[in-house]
Structures are given as structure tokens and as C-alpha cells.
Design an enzyme around this catalytic site. Sequence first.
Site, PDB file in Angstrom:
ATOM      1  N   ASP A 314      -1.207   8.420  -7.074  1.00 28.53           N
ATOM      2  CA  ASP A 314      -1.980   7.198  -6.852  1.00 28.53           C
ATOM      3  C   ASP A 314      -3.331   7.504  -6.211  1.00 28.53           C
ATOM      4  O   ASP A 314      -3.452   8.383  -5.358  1.00 28.53           O
ATOM      5  CB  ASP A 314      -1.168   6.274  -5.928  1.00 28.53           C
ATOM      6  N   GLU A 367      -3.989   9.015 -11.395  1.00 25.24           N
ATOM      7  CA  GLU A 367      -4.713   7.742 -11.494  1.00 25.24           C
ATOM      8  C   GLU A 367      -6.090   8.003 -10.887  1.00 25.24           C
ATOM      9  O   GLU A 367      -6.253   7.980  -9.670  1.00 25.24           O
ATOM     10  CB  GLU A 367      -3.997   6.629 -10.729  1.00 25.24           C
TER      11      GLU A 367
END
Length: 631
Positions: A314, A367
Site C-alpha cells: 500500500d 500501489e
Amino acid sequence: MAEIIAHSFFTDFDINLFKSGKHFRLYEKLGSHLTEVNGTKGTYFAVWAPSAKSVSVVGDFNYWNADEHKLMVRWDESGIWEGFIPGVDKGTKYKYKIQSHNNDIWTEKADPFARFCEQPPKTASMVWDAPYNWKDKKWMDSREEKNALDKPYSVYEVHLGSWRKKNGNEFLSYVDMADELVNYVSEMGFTHVEFMPIMEYPYDPSWGYQLTGYFAPTSRFGKPEDFKLLVDKFHERGIGVILDWVPSHFPEDAHGLGFFDGSHLYEHPDRRRGYHPDWKSLIFNYGRNEVRAFLISNAVFWLDQFHVDGLRVDAVASMLYLDYSREDGEWEPNMYGGNENLEAMSFLREMNQEVYGSFKGIQIIAEESTAFSGVSKPVDLGGLGFGMKWMMGWMHDTLEFFKKEPIHRSYDLNTITFSMTYAFTENFMLPFSHDEVVYGKQSLLYRMPGDEWQRFANLRLLFGYMFTHPGTNLLFMGGEFGQSSEWNFQESLDWHLTQYDFHSGIQEVIKDLNKVYKNNPALYEKQFSPEGFQWVEHNDQENSVITYLRKGNDSKDDLIIACNFTPVPRENYRVGVPKTNQLKMLFNSDDSKYAGSGMGKKTLKPSKTKWNGFEQSVLMTLPPLGVVIYR
């Protein structure tokens, strides 16, 4: 309760590895471990707290009294405190009570290496082991083949707390999901499932992205061994499991990692590098050896102990840039005067090298939302070493294009074709994630223009375009049946909608696209290579139509795809083709079984009419707001 006994799991070699930031199995040493010393059963505790004056284990076994069981600090200046407490058994609740050298500050902390935690809002750690008899040898032995970059990779993203509820608004358990969710993902044809963070987190509205228990599956849904069952059942059905992993930041909750031993132990001491203004959270100190070892051990832990097949990392962009979400004067350049966080880059490279070197057939996915170069390039070629990267530019441009009324699309066709100018600069995954259906953005369905029929036709077209664009795919739960409302983490998806033809039609579209993707090598063998894609026509602005080829290793597998971005059917639309062979339709988003109008021809016979630079061509019937795929 008996007094604490001197005992250690650490060798001198372990300590040297830890200090140098190279110990990547710290979960075998630090934390609480059920064991036996001199014939007596109990628990060994070990915690890193170098700024502590004293560390006690407090829990329900000693009435939370810090004077009862004080750990012993090691002599080797590692900052590790340890000891064995007889009689402390599985399920015992505990924390560490830490007195700091820093003005005698006291902190009471959950164990950073706890394997299980009390269910929030309670915050204690629990002594736990999670023995499990894995039954996924067949999957693990074949995973390297199935998880490769030239294989189908279609991901269903799930928030476990809101996929489905029972008894009104009660969570499904891991055991429930080992039946219901596994069956559903298998039935829909996805190759992988991705879970939004399942590590323990205190605050439901964070969706799991503010972690306090990095080594513990959240107790909201059951026990750690229950989560192992869920992974095992997915593997039994040939479905890979990806976990969202958050090494970018952590919350300031009193029982968490922040200010752990009265010092900035895990977080960077400089607020300009140690605090995230957007998320009001703390940022790890990637330059500290022991912190790197903690994080890399955590990545290894989930791959090792829970057999997961990959991690989606993330907020990588927030790690890579010192000036991320900061104004001038709020950040300090690196030693070369640039804005790159060199320590975070080094950490990510080392993490990727370790996990790819230790586990066959995994994928680590970034990401990362910027144009940072080489995210999915190997470390030895100067990259960060990820297997794939989310294609955020494609996602943004695609949704911008699709929200336009069709009459305006002809002027903006380059928005939908622009992605091909950079599609092969990274190994891209195309994401329609949870972030695109929250905060007033509306559901995917309600981002489509037009009346009801056109909305659903647009959504079917969107998915057909997505599955035939180079790269792998990710779709957030609810999108696969046209969820009409925005995602709400507190409520179940609107499953009742699937009784209606338009919504069940979207479900059938996703099922069939997954089949087409998995059964046609042209869509995956060269999904990250420019050799796997060729434009036929990308500039037909008058008709708002694009046509392209997807290619595999064998030219007999080639596919031709045509997308009509208007509600006007295109009869006898001429398309150049590379061969004289008859074309067979594999997919038509306008098929009546999807609640479409049923336009389109099942087979096409090329004629010797030159078109689009080819020696032959076919006349297609392009359905309104439709995509057709021919082999």
C-alpha cells in the site's frame, strides 16, 4: 504465579543479524512463545525496547501488576528484554509495561510480534500458537507455474467485514468465508483474491490500513488457524491469495508502535520524515536496521506461516518521496539534493529481494501512483524489484473518458488510447479498486452516463475493454454485479440486486470475461510486452471506435477486439485483419444473456479488401456501447 526465569531463544548470530538489519525471521524469536524450560511449561517473552529502564509483562495472570514479572535485558546492547514465565498458557492476555530512561515515561504496549489480539476495542495481546495441518501441497508445488507473469491474473478485491453479513449485521467468520466466499470467487472465475488488510487494526473506518498488530490476523473474524483454513480452501480451488500490506505508516494509538519505549523506536525521529499529514499517522524509520528487519520479517511471516501467494504493498508513492503531501519547507532533500527517500527505496529493494529469493511463485505488487521509474524492474537492473505495479493513470483516464456523454467521446478518443504509449514501461495491473467507489465518487455503475440501459451497456463495455487491455486485472467487490450505491464498510454489499436482469447480466459478463481471459493465451502470454498488442485503428474519431489485436506466442491464438463507445450501432463496419481465416466470436458485451440487445455476428469471413494496412478485412456489426472479441 511462579517468578520469571532467565531464558533466551537468541544466539549471538541472531543478535548480529538483528543489529545489522538482516534477521528476516524475527517472529521466531521476538514476541511470546509457548515452550518448556526444565520440564516446566510456560511462555517465553522477548521484546525490543532499547530505551527502557525496565520492562514488565503484565496480564490477567498477575493482575496487571508491573512489579511481578520484570524481563531481563540482554548484555549485548541489542535492546532486547526477555524471560520465561512458568504457567502462562495459550490464550493468556498480556501487554508490556515499559519504563523509559526518558524522564521515567511509562508506556503500556501491545506486543509488536503478537500472533493474536483481543477483539477491538480491547487492545491486549494474547499468547497463541496456531497449529494447522495444511492440505495445499498440490497448489504450493504448482504455484510457480500458475502465478507467473505470463499467466492469467484476475483479482477480486475484498473487504472481509462488508462482503456479506449474517443475522442482520453480523460479520461472517473466516470459517464462514472458507465456504461462501471461496465458492463465489471460484464460481465467478477469478484467479486470485486480494484481501484489504486483515492484520489487527483498532479502528473500523480505517478499513484496516492503520495497523497495530502486524503479525496477527484480526480477531474480528476468528482465530489465526481459521484464517489459515480460509487460505487453504482457496488453494484447494486453485485460487491464489494476496494480502494488502502496509509498511508505509502506522497509527498513534497508545498501545501501538508509536513512541514504543519512550523513544522514537519504530518511527523516524524527524517529524518531517516520521509523520504523515494526510493520514495523521507515523512513518517507519527505514534507515534503522532493526526496523527494516521488523518489516521484512513481517512480509516473510505472511508468506511463510500463512502460505499467501503475494502482497500488494500500500501507498508506495508516499514512501518513495520525501515531499509527498508536503509543502516547501516541510521536507528536507536527500544527500544528493533530490526528493527521493533513499532509505525507503533501499528497504523496498531489500524486501523484494528477500521474499522473491525465499518463496517460489509469489508476486509483490506496488500501489504506486506516480511516474517513478523501474518499480517493476529487477533490483539488479536498477529497479525496485516489484512483480507488478498498479496502473493508476490508466484507471483515471478510463473513468474520465467513460463518464462523458457518448456524443463528446469522439473529441476525446486519445484519453482512452493514451495508455498504450506507456503500457509496457512497467508490469501493469489495471485496478478498479475500493478507492474508486468511495468519498462521493459513486459506484462504477453510476459513474456511467445515460439512461438505465446505457449505464449497464457502458459498464459491460468498460469491463470488456479492461479485460482485453494489456496487463492484469483487479476489480473491487460489488463491481462484478453493478453495485449501485457507493461502498459502505459498515454494510453488506447489495446482493438483492442480482435478482434483476441488468445486474445478473453484469455478473455473467465478468464470469465470461474471466473464462475468455483464462482460455486465450493471446490475453496473457505477452500481457507485459509490446509484442502482445497491435493497433488496428485507434483514431476513428468520427465513429468513436477503436480496434486492436492481442497476440500470444502462437499467431493462431491472436484475437481482434473492437469497442464502440457510442449508443449508435455500426453496421458493416470495416476492420482490417492479418489473416484470411474465418473469425469466430468469443465475446459480445451486447449479448441478450447479459440483458443487451443481441446485435453482432457469430462468424466473419474476410474479403480481399485492403484496410487498416492489412491485405484483407471483414465487415463487423458493432453493437451499441459494445465490445466484441473474435478469434
